[in-house]
Design an enzyme around this catalytic site. Structure first.
Site, PDB file in Angstrom:
ATOM      1  CG  ASP A  31      -0.323  -0.501   2.495  1.00  0.00           C
ATOM      2  OD1 ASP A  31       0.914  -0.518   2.589  1.00  0.00           O
ATOM      3  OD2 ASP A  31      -1.065  -0.885   3.410  1.00  0.00           O
TER       4      ASP A  31
ATOM      5  CG  ASN B 172      -8.706  -1.332  12.149  1.00  0.00           C
ATOM      6  OD1 ASN B 172      -7.808  -2.032  11.698  1.00  0.00           O
ATOM      7  ND2 ASN B 172      -9.173  -0.279  11.498  1.00  0.00           N
TER       8      ASN B 172
ATOM      9  CG  HIS C 265      -5.780  -2.226   8.949  1.00  0.00           C
ATOM     10  ND1 HIS C 265      -5.825  -0.866   9.197  1.00  0.00           N
ATOM     11  CD2 HIS C 265      -4.469  -2.548   9.113  1.00  0.00           C
ATOM     12  CE1 HIS C 265      -4.628  -0.416   9.479  1.00  0.00           C
ATOM     13  NE2 HIS C 265      -3.785  -1.404   9.432  1.00  0.00           N
TER      14      HIS C 265
ATOM     15  CD  GLU D 269      -8.680   1.035   7.890  1.00  0.00           C
ATOM     16  OE1 GLU D 269      -8.472   0.042   8.603  1.00  0.00           O
ATOM     17  OE2 GLU D 269      -8.193   2.153   8.133  1.00  0.00           O
TER      18      GLU D 269
HETATM   19  C1  F6R Z   1       1.541  -1.410   6.139  1.00  0.00           C
HETATM   20  C2  F6R Z   1       0.200  -1.963   6.251  1.00  0.00           C
HETATM   21  C3  F6R Z   1      -0.564  -1.981   7.538  1.00  0.00           C
HETATM   22  C4  F6R Z   1       0.311  -2.269   8.768  1.00  0.00           C
HETATM   23  C5  F6R Z   1      -0.543  -2.254  10.032  1.00  0.00           C
HETATM   24  C6  F6R Z   1       0.301  -2.445  11.282  1.00  0.00           C
HETATM   25  O1  F6R Z   1       2.056  -1.551   4.833  1.00  0.00           O
HETATM   26  O2  F6R Z   1      -0.313  -2.389   5.276  1.00  0.00           O
HETATM   27  O3  F6R Z   1      -1.574  -2.958   7.449  1.00  0.00           O
HETATM   28  O4  F6R Z   1       0.923  -3.515   8.618  1.00  0.00           O
HETATM   29  O5  F6R Z   1      -1.235  -1.048  10.117  1.00  0.00           O
HETATM   30  O6  F6R Z   1       1.154  -1.341  11.418  1.00  0.00           O
HETATM   31  P1  F6R Z   1       2.335  -1.338  12.486  1.00  0.00           P
HETATM   32  O7  F6R Z   1       3.297  -2.384  12.064  1.00  0.00           O
HETATM   33  O8  F6R Z   1       2.946   0.045  12.389  1.00  0.00           O
HETATM   34  O9  F6R Z   1       1.716  -1.639  13.816  1.00  0.00           O
END
Ligand code: F6R
Length: 234
Positions: free
Chosen positions: A62, A128, A130, A135
């Site tokens: 992403d 959450n 995701h 989301e």
């Molecule tokens: C990042 C992504 C997100 C993160 C998730 C956890 O490329 O796609 O899904 O993996 O938000 O983020 P952290 O590792 O910062 O807790």
């Protein structure tokens, strides 16, 4: 799901690194990559290793809409800092957050994924539930999509920006179906703030309210947790 629980995130990251080494030796060449704080240690281990990615392809999950690769909070910048400048890949793909036509950009990215079937997809987990920036409520059939970030994700990501207003509210993300098309998936989750999402991902019903629960339908998912993230599992 193959679940492994480690004392801390460093030990878990070391184990994921060993898995990458093995998969590379077995011939994996297309790696789906993630950003965020969770894979930082893994990327450091890769960067310091003798692994050679110069014949491999990377496809990131992403990118924020509105941030170019020169912006220090863009995911392109993150990947350069943490991995690519140490370990260049033959080809590295990320969605273009500055694309004028976002629908066209999502279609372009679907083609990239179709032309480079992913051998091993790395994921972090949102508090959450995701995966990527899919989301809660995202369709399990989704391909690459232009998404609005939820309040909880915006507030989780605020730590990387100087204020909540600066956190982008939109992103381009590989969809859940795109993620599930990978031959093998590794998801890492560390810390107490992930414990509820971890439990729902593994032991809850498969529901679009918890995007990561879609992983229950994939044949080959490796889950790497620290004790805190695993603390609510039965
Ligand atoms: C990042 C992504 C997100 C993160 C998730 C956890 O490329 O796609 O899904 O993996 O938000 O983020 P952290 O590792 O910062 O807790």
């Amino acid at each position: 799901m193959n679940i492994k629980i480690f004392k801390n995130s460093d030990e878990a990251s070391q184990a994921v690194f060993e898995l990458y080494k093995n998969k590379k030796e077995e011939g994996a060449t297309v790696f789906g990559l993630a950003t965020g704080s969770t894979p930082e240690k893994l990327y450091q281990l890769m960067s310091d290793s003798d692994l050679d990615f110069s014949e491999s392809t990377s496809i990131n999950l992403d990118e924020y809409v509105g941030l170019g690769s020169e912006h220090p909070q863009s995911y392109a910048y993150f990947m350069n800092q943490h991995l690519f400048r140490h370990k260049p890949f033959k080809e590295s793909h990320l969605p273009n957050g500055l694309a004028k036509d976002l629908d066209q950009e999502t279609r372009r990215y679907d083609e990239v994924i179709a032309n480079n079937p992913i051998d091993l997809q790395l994921l972090g987990l949102g508090s959450n539930g995701h995966i990527g920036f899919n989301e809660p409520g995202s369709s399990f059939d989704s391909q690459t999509q232009h998404v609005q970030l939820t309040e909880s994700t915006i507030s989780d990501n605020q730590r990387f920006f100087s204020s909540e207003e600066e956190v982008p509210k939109e992103a381009i993300s590989m969809g859940i179906a795109s993620i599930l098309s990978a031959k093998e998936i590794v998801i890492m989750a560390f810390g107490l703030n992930k414990a509820k999402a971890v439990k729902e991902m593994i032991q809850g019903p498969m529901t679009e309210a918890i995007p990561a629960s879609a992983l229950q339908q994939h044949r080959k998912v490796h889950v790497f947790l620290d004790e805190k993230a695993a603390s609510l599992l039965d």
